[in-house]
Write a protein that holds these residues in place. Structure first.
Motif, PDB file in Angstrom:
ATOM      1  N   ASN A  79     -10.025  -8.096  -3.797  1.00  0.00           N
ATOM      2  CA  ASN A  79      -9.177  -8.891  -4.677  1.00  0.00           C
ATOM      3  C   ASN A  79      -9.370  -8.463  -6.130  1.00  0.00           C
ATOM      4  O   ASN A  79     -10.466  -8.616  -6.690  1.00  0.00           O
ATOM      5  N   THR A  80      -8.317  -7.940  -6.739  1.00  0.00           N
ATOM      6  CA  THR A  80      -8.372  -7.515  -8.139  1.00  0.00           C
ATOM      7  C   THR A  80      -8.758  -8.668  -9.059  1.00  0.00           C
ATOM      8  O   THR A  80      -9.430  -8.466 -10.077  1.00  0.00           O
ATOM      9  N   ASN A  81      -8.327  -9.874  -8.700  1.00  0.00           N
ATOM     10  CA  ASN A  81      -8.593 -11.039  -9.546  1.00  0.00           C
ATOM     11  C   ASN A  81      -9.955 -11.677  -9.267  1.00  0.00           C
ATOM     12  O   ASN A  81     -10.365 -12.596  -9.973  1.00  0.00           O
ATOM     13  N   ASP A  82     -10.633 -11.201  -8.235  1.00  0.00           N
ATOM     14  CA  ASP A  82     -11.966 -11.705  -7.884  1.00  0.00           C
ATOM     15  C   ASP A  82     -12.779 -10.542  -7.315  1.00  0.00           C
ATOM     16  O   ASP A  82     -13.101 -10.512  -6.131  1.00  0.00           O
ATOM     17  N   PRO A  83     -13.116  -9.569  -8.170  1.00  0.00           N
ATOM     18  CA  PRO A  83     -13.718  -8.323  -7.669  1.00  0.00           C
ATOM     19  C   PRO A  83     -15.101  -8.471  -7.061  1.00  0.00           C
ATOM     20  O   PRO A  83     -15.571  -7.554  -6.382  1.00  0.00           O
ATOM     21  N   SER A 100       0.139  -9.990   7.238  1.00  0.00           N
ATOM     22  CA  SER A 100       0.737  -8.899   6.459  1.00  0.00           C
ATOM     23  C   SER A 100      -0.040  -8.525   5.200  1.00  0.00           C
ATOM     24  O   SER A 100       0.545  -8.193   4.185  1.00  0.00           O
ATOM     25  N   VAL A 101      -1.353  -8.567   5.246  1.00  0.00           N
ATOM     26  CA  VAL A 101      -2.141  -8.172   4.080  1.00  0.00           C
ATOM     27  C   VAL A 101      -2.059  -6.670   3.863  1.00  0.00           C
ATOM     28  O   VAL A 101      -2.041  -6.189   2.735  1.00  0.00           O
ATOM     29  N   LEU A 102      -1.981  -5.912   4.953  1.00  0.00           N
ATOM     30  CA  LEU A 102      -1.970  -4.450   4.878  1.00  0.00           C
ATOM     31  C   LEU A 102      -0.834  -3.908   5.726  1.00  0.00           C
ATOM     32  O   LEU A 102      -0.554  -4.417   6.807  1.00  0.00           O
ATOM     33  N   HIS A 103      -0.157  -2.871   5.209  1.00  0.00           N
ATOM     34  CA  HIS A 103       0.907  -2.212   5.981  1.00  0.00           C
ATOM     35  C   HIS A 103       0.297  -1.676   7.279  1.00  0.00           C
ATOM     36  O   HIS A 103      -0.697  -0.943   7.258  1.00  0.00           O
ATOM     37  N   GLU A 104       0.882  -2.039   8.419  1.00  0.00           N
ATOM     38  CA  GLU A 104       0.263  -1.692   9.708  1.00  0.00           C
ATOM     39  C   GLU A 104       0.169  -0.186   9.935  1.00  0.00           C
ATOM     40  O   GLU A 104      -0.731   0.287  10.644  1.00  0.00           O
ATOM     41  N   GLU A 105       1.052   0.603   9.314  1.00  0.00           N
ATOM     42  CA  GLU A 105       0.993   2.059   9.485  1.00  0.00           C
ATOM     43  C   GLU A 105      -0.151   2.684   8.692  1.00  0.00           C
ATOM     44  O   GLU A 105      -0.460   3.859   8.886  1.00  0.00           O
ATOM     45  N   ALA A 106      -0.777   1.911   7.803  1.00  0.00           N
ATOM     46  CA  ALA A 106      -1.879   2.447   6.998  1.00  0.00           C
ATOM     47  C   ALA A 106      -3.126   2.694   7.824  1.00  0.00           C
ATOM     48  O   ALA A 106      -4.044   3.380   7.375  1.00  0.00           O
ATOM     49  N   ILE A 107      -3.158   2.167   9.015  1.00  0.00           N
ATOM     50  CA  ILE A 107      -4.338   2.322   9.873  1.00  0.00           C
ATOM     51  C   ILE A 107      -4.463   3.752  10.409  1.00  0.00           C
ATOM     52  O   ILE A 107      -5.556   4.324  10.444  1.00  0.00           O
ATOM     53  N   PHE A 108      -3.344   4.359  10.794  1.00  0.00           N
ATOM     54  CA  PHE A 108      -3.391   5.598  11.566  1.00  0.00           C
ATOM     55  C   PHE A 108      -4.008   6.793  10.831  1.00  0.00           C
ATOM     56  O   PHE A 108      -4.785   7.539  11.430  1.00  0.00           O
ATOM     57  N   PRO A 109      -3.710   7.030   9.545  1.00  0.00           N
ATOM     58  CA  PRO A 109      -4.312   8.206   8.893  1.00  0.00           C
ATOM     59  C   PRO A 109      -5.838   8.170   8.798  1.00  0.00           C
ATOM     60  O   PRO A 109      -6.475   9.221   8.691  1.00  0.00           O
ATOM     61  N   VAL A 123     -14.824   5.595   1.955  1.00  0.00           N
ATOM     62  CA  VAL A 123     -14.193   4.293   2.131  1.00  0.00           C
ATOM     63  C   VAL A 123     -12.844   4.305   1.417  1.00  0.00           C
ATOM     64  O   VAL A 123     -12.662   5.009   0.417  1.00  0.00           O
ATOM     65  N   TYR A 124     -11.901   3.555   1.961  1.00  0.00           N
ATOM     66  CA  TYR A 124     -10.589   3.371   1.332  1.00  0.00           C
ATOM     67  C   TYR A 124     -10.505   1.922   0.872  1.00  0.00           C
ATOM     68  O   TYR A 124     -10.410   1.007   1.673  1.00  0.00           O
ATOM     69  N   GLU A 125     -10.576   1.719  -0.450  1.00  0.00           N
ATOM     70  CA  GLU A 125     -10.494   0.376  -1.023  1.00  0.00           C
ATOM     71  C   GLU A 125      -9.040   0.030  -1.309  1.00  0.00           C
ATOM     72  O   GLU A 125      -8.352   0.765  -2.028  1.00  0.00           O
ATOM     73  N   ASN A 126      -8.594  -1.078  -0.762  1.00  0.00           N
ATOM     74  CA  ASN A 126      -7.225  -1.538  -0.978  1.00  0.00           C
ATOM     75  C   ASN A 126      -7.300  -2.853  -1.761  1.00  0.00           C
ATOM     76  O   ASN A 126      -7.659  -3.895  -1.217  1.00  0.00           O
ATOM     77  N   TRP A 127      -6.956  -2.780  -3.035  1.00  0.00           N
ATOM     78  CA  TRP A 127      -7.066  -3.930  -3.931  1.00  0.00           C
ATOM     79  C   TRP A 127      -5.741  -4.674  -4.011  1.00  0.00           C
ATOM     80  O   TRP A 127      -4.703  -4.083  -4.285  1.00  0.00           O
ATOM     81  N   THR A 128      -5.800  -5.968  -3.778  1.00  0.00           N
ATOM     82  CA  THR A 128      -4.589  -6.788  -3.753  1.00  0.00           C
ATOM     83  C   THR A 128      -4.862  -8.113  -4.461  1.00  0.00           C
ATOM     84  O   THR A 128      -5.745  -8.187  -5.319  1.00  0.00           O
ATOM     85  N   ASP A 129      -4.127  -9.163  -4.112  1.00  0.00           N
ATOM     86  CA  ASP A 129      -4.314 -10.446  -4.798  1.00  0.00           C
ATOM     87  C   ASP A 129      -4.918 -11.499  -3.879  1.00  0.00           C
ATOM     88  O   ASP A 129      -4.856 -12.691  -4.167  1.00  0.00           O
TER      89      ASP A 129
END
Length: 444
Positions: free
Chosen positions: A263-267, A242-251, A201-207
């Protein structure tokens, strides 16, 4: 179990945020590889480190001192170091960078220092090994990713250091020159690493706690999307979500590695999971996945009698736009007419030249332009299997007296795009959301 974890700028904006990141990473032993963005805003009135570095470069370009801007950058990193009681001599790196601030400094190098310095401090705080992205993320000269070279470098590094912190947003070209990505490229760095290590899994932590079904500035408390496919996310991202860069999907897409937005502030929040396909899924009340849109498009309409009996009329018009490198959003057609939807900003400087050449090449009976159009996409993987969704959408907009200028839907039936006047943008999104979500959310 291997997880690639990427933390956005807001997750590393202060020493307090650094501590939250540490708690998250150390809570799960599978979080062995961490990708990090440059330190972001501490509060809404603060500045992102990346923005300050771009500003430094602009000042240098016009022979204006950037000392006061660099002092802000320096203060941020020194404060984090002091408050976390770190030992790494980041002052030495800052002094070196300050000494390089002249007209010869490379923009990509300068801007990449935000991620570089942030990652150095985070690596010590976590007790992980720092790896410079230039020694791990490799691009070919055409901008494509050299996965083979990345895999070879990673395998060598991980033999000695099983837990790594990697700066996002940049890598290197074959000659060693640094190359940054477009803004938000740290998401892509994380996705590349997930591909290379075959992460579970690829976890992308944001706000934010995942992706919402609609813009919360327009719809009050919209429902969170629990599961979304890569294709649906592409549609929503392209139309402004725009939560995730759209090019991040392809790899990760072809390996079907899930992306988990957290969410880093609400893990403890469930977040949103992004996958390639969802097998044998029931709608369970989820009729739409999400709604997104953009304002300020223009519609060029060409009308010509007996156009359906001619060959090449549409191609001739498209050739004109290709000549000026104008991207076409949609191309609805009729028997004796067709419309070309383009971004107003792109067409405005060359509009009269484009119209003149379309007239010459297509010889239309009528050529018109309509501005101030918004495009709104209603996206759902359930649309193909559920009858009547299009009818409900159009009936709703009719009931609200919202005039539709453009309708577009592809054969995969994943979304319906409508064009409305800019003045009706918010009202359209509210109406569609209320129709399909009802009391699950509350319009403003």
């Amino acid at each position: 179990m291997i997880k690639i974890v990427k933390f956005g700028g807001s997750s590393v904006a202060s020493s307090q945020q650094f501590q939250k990141v540490k708690d998250i990473v150390l809570a799960d032993d599978s979080r062995r590889f961490v990708v990090v963005s440059a330190s972001g805003k501490v509060n809404k009135d603060d500045n992102k480190i990346t923005d300050l570095l771009y500003l430094c470069h602009a000042h240098i370009k016009y022979n204006i001192s950037c000392d006061h801007i660099f002092n802000m950058i320096e203060e941020r990193f020194l404060t984090i170091k002091k408050e976390l009681n770190l030992s790494y001599d980041i002052q030495k790196d800052l002094d070196l960078l300050r000494s390089q601030l002249d007209k010869n400094i490379d923009l990509d190098y300068l801007v990449s220092r935000g991620e570089y310095l942030t990652a150095l401090l985070l690596a010590e705080h976590l007790g992980y090994e720092f790896v410079d992205a230039k020694d791990l993320i490799f691009f070919n000269y055409d901008g494509s990713i050299d996965y083979k070279k990345i895999k070879e470098a990673f395998d060598k590094i991980v033999n000695d250091y099983p837990r790594l912190v990697i700066p996002g947003f940049y890598g290197s070209l074959p000659d060693g020159t640094l190359r940054i990505m477009s803004r938000g490229g740290g998401d892509v760095s994380g996705s590349i690493m997930a591909n290379v290590v075959d992460a579970n899994v690829y976890e992308n932590w944001t706000d934010v706690s995942g992706i919402l079904k609609a813009d919360p500035r327009i719809v009050k408390k919209p429902k969170q999307i629990e599961v979304i496919t890569y294709s649906e996310l592409r549609e929503l991202s392209y139309m402004g979500a725009s939560v995730l860069h759209e090019e991040a999907i392809f790899p990760v897409k072809h390996k079907n590695i899930p992306i988990h937005i957290l969410n880093t502030n609400d893990p403890t929040s469930a977040g949103t999971i992004i996958v390639d396909t969802v097998e044998d899924e029931e709608a369970n009340g989820n009729e739409i996945t999400g709604i997104a849109g953009k304002k300020d498009f223009s519609i060029i309409t060409v009308k010509k009698s007996h156009m359906s009996n001619e060959v090449g009329t549409i191609k001739n018009a498209l050739d004109v736009l290709e000549k000026y490198s104008v991207s076409i959003e949609h191309l609805p057609t009729g028997v004796d007419s067709f419309s070309i939807v383009v971004e107003s900003e792109a067409i405005k400087p060359i509009l009269y030249d484009v119209l003149l050449q379309i007239k010459e090449k297509c010889k239309p009976n009528e050529l018109t332009v309509i501005d101030n159009i918004s495009l709104i996409a209603t996206v759902s993987r359930f649309m193909k299997s559920k009858t009547g969704m299009s009818g409900r959408l159009f009936t709703t907009l009719g009931r609200e007296n919202i005039n539709i200028s453009v309708i577009s839907q592809t054969s995969d039936e994943m979304n319906i795009i409508v064009g409305v006047h800019n003045d009706d943008y918010e009202r359209t999104i509210k109406a569609i959301y209320d129709e399909f979500e009802g009391n699950k959310g509350e319009s403003k």
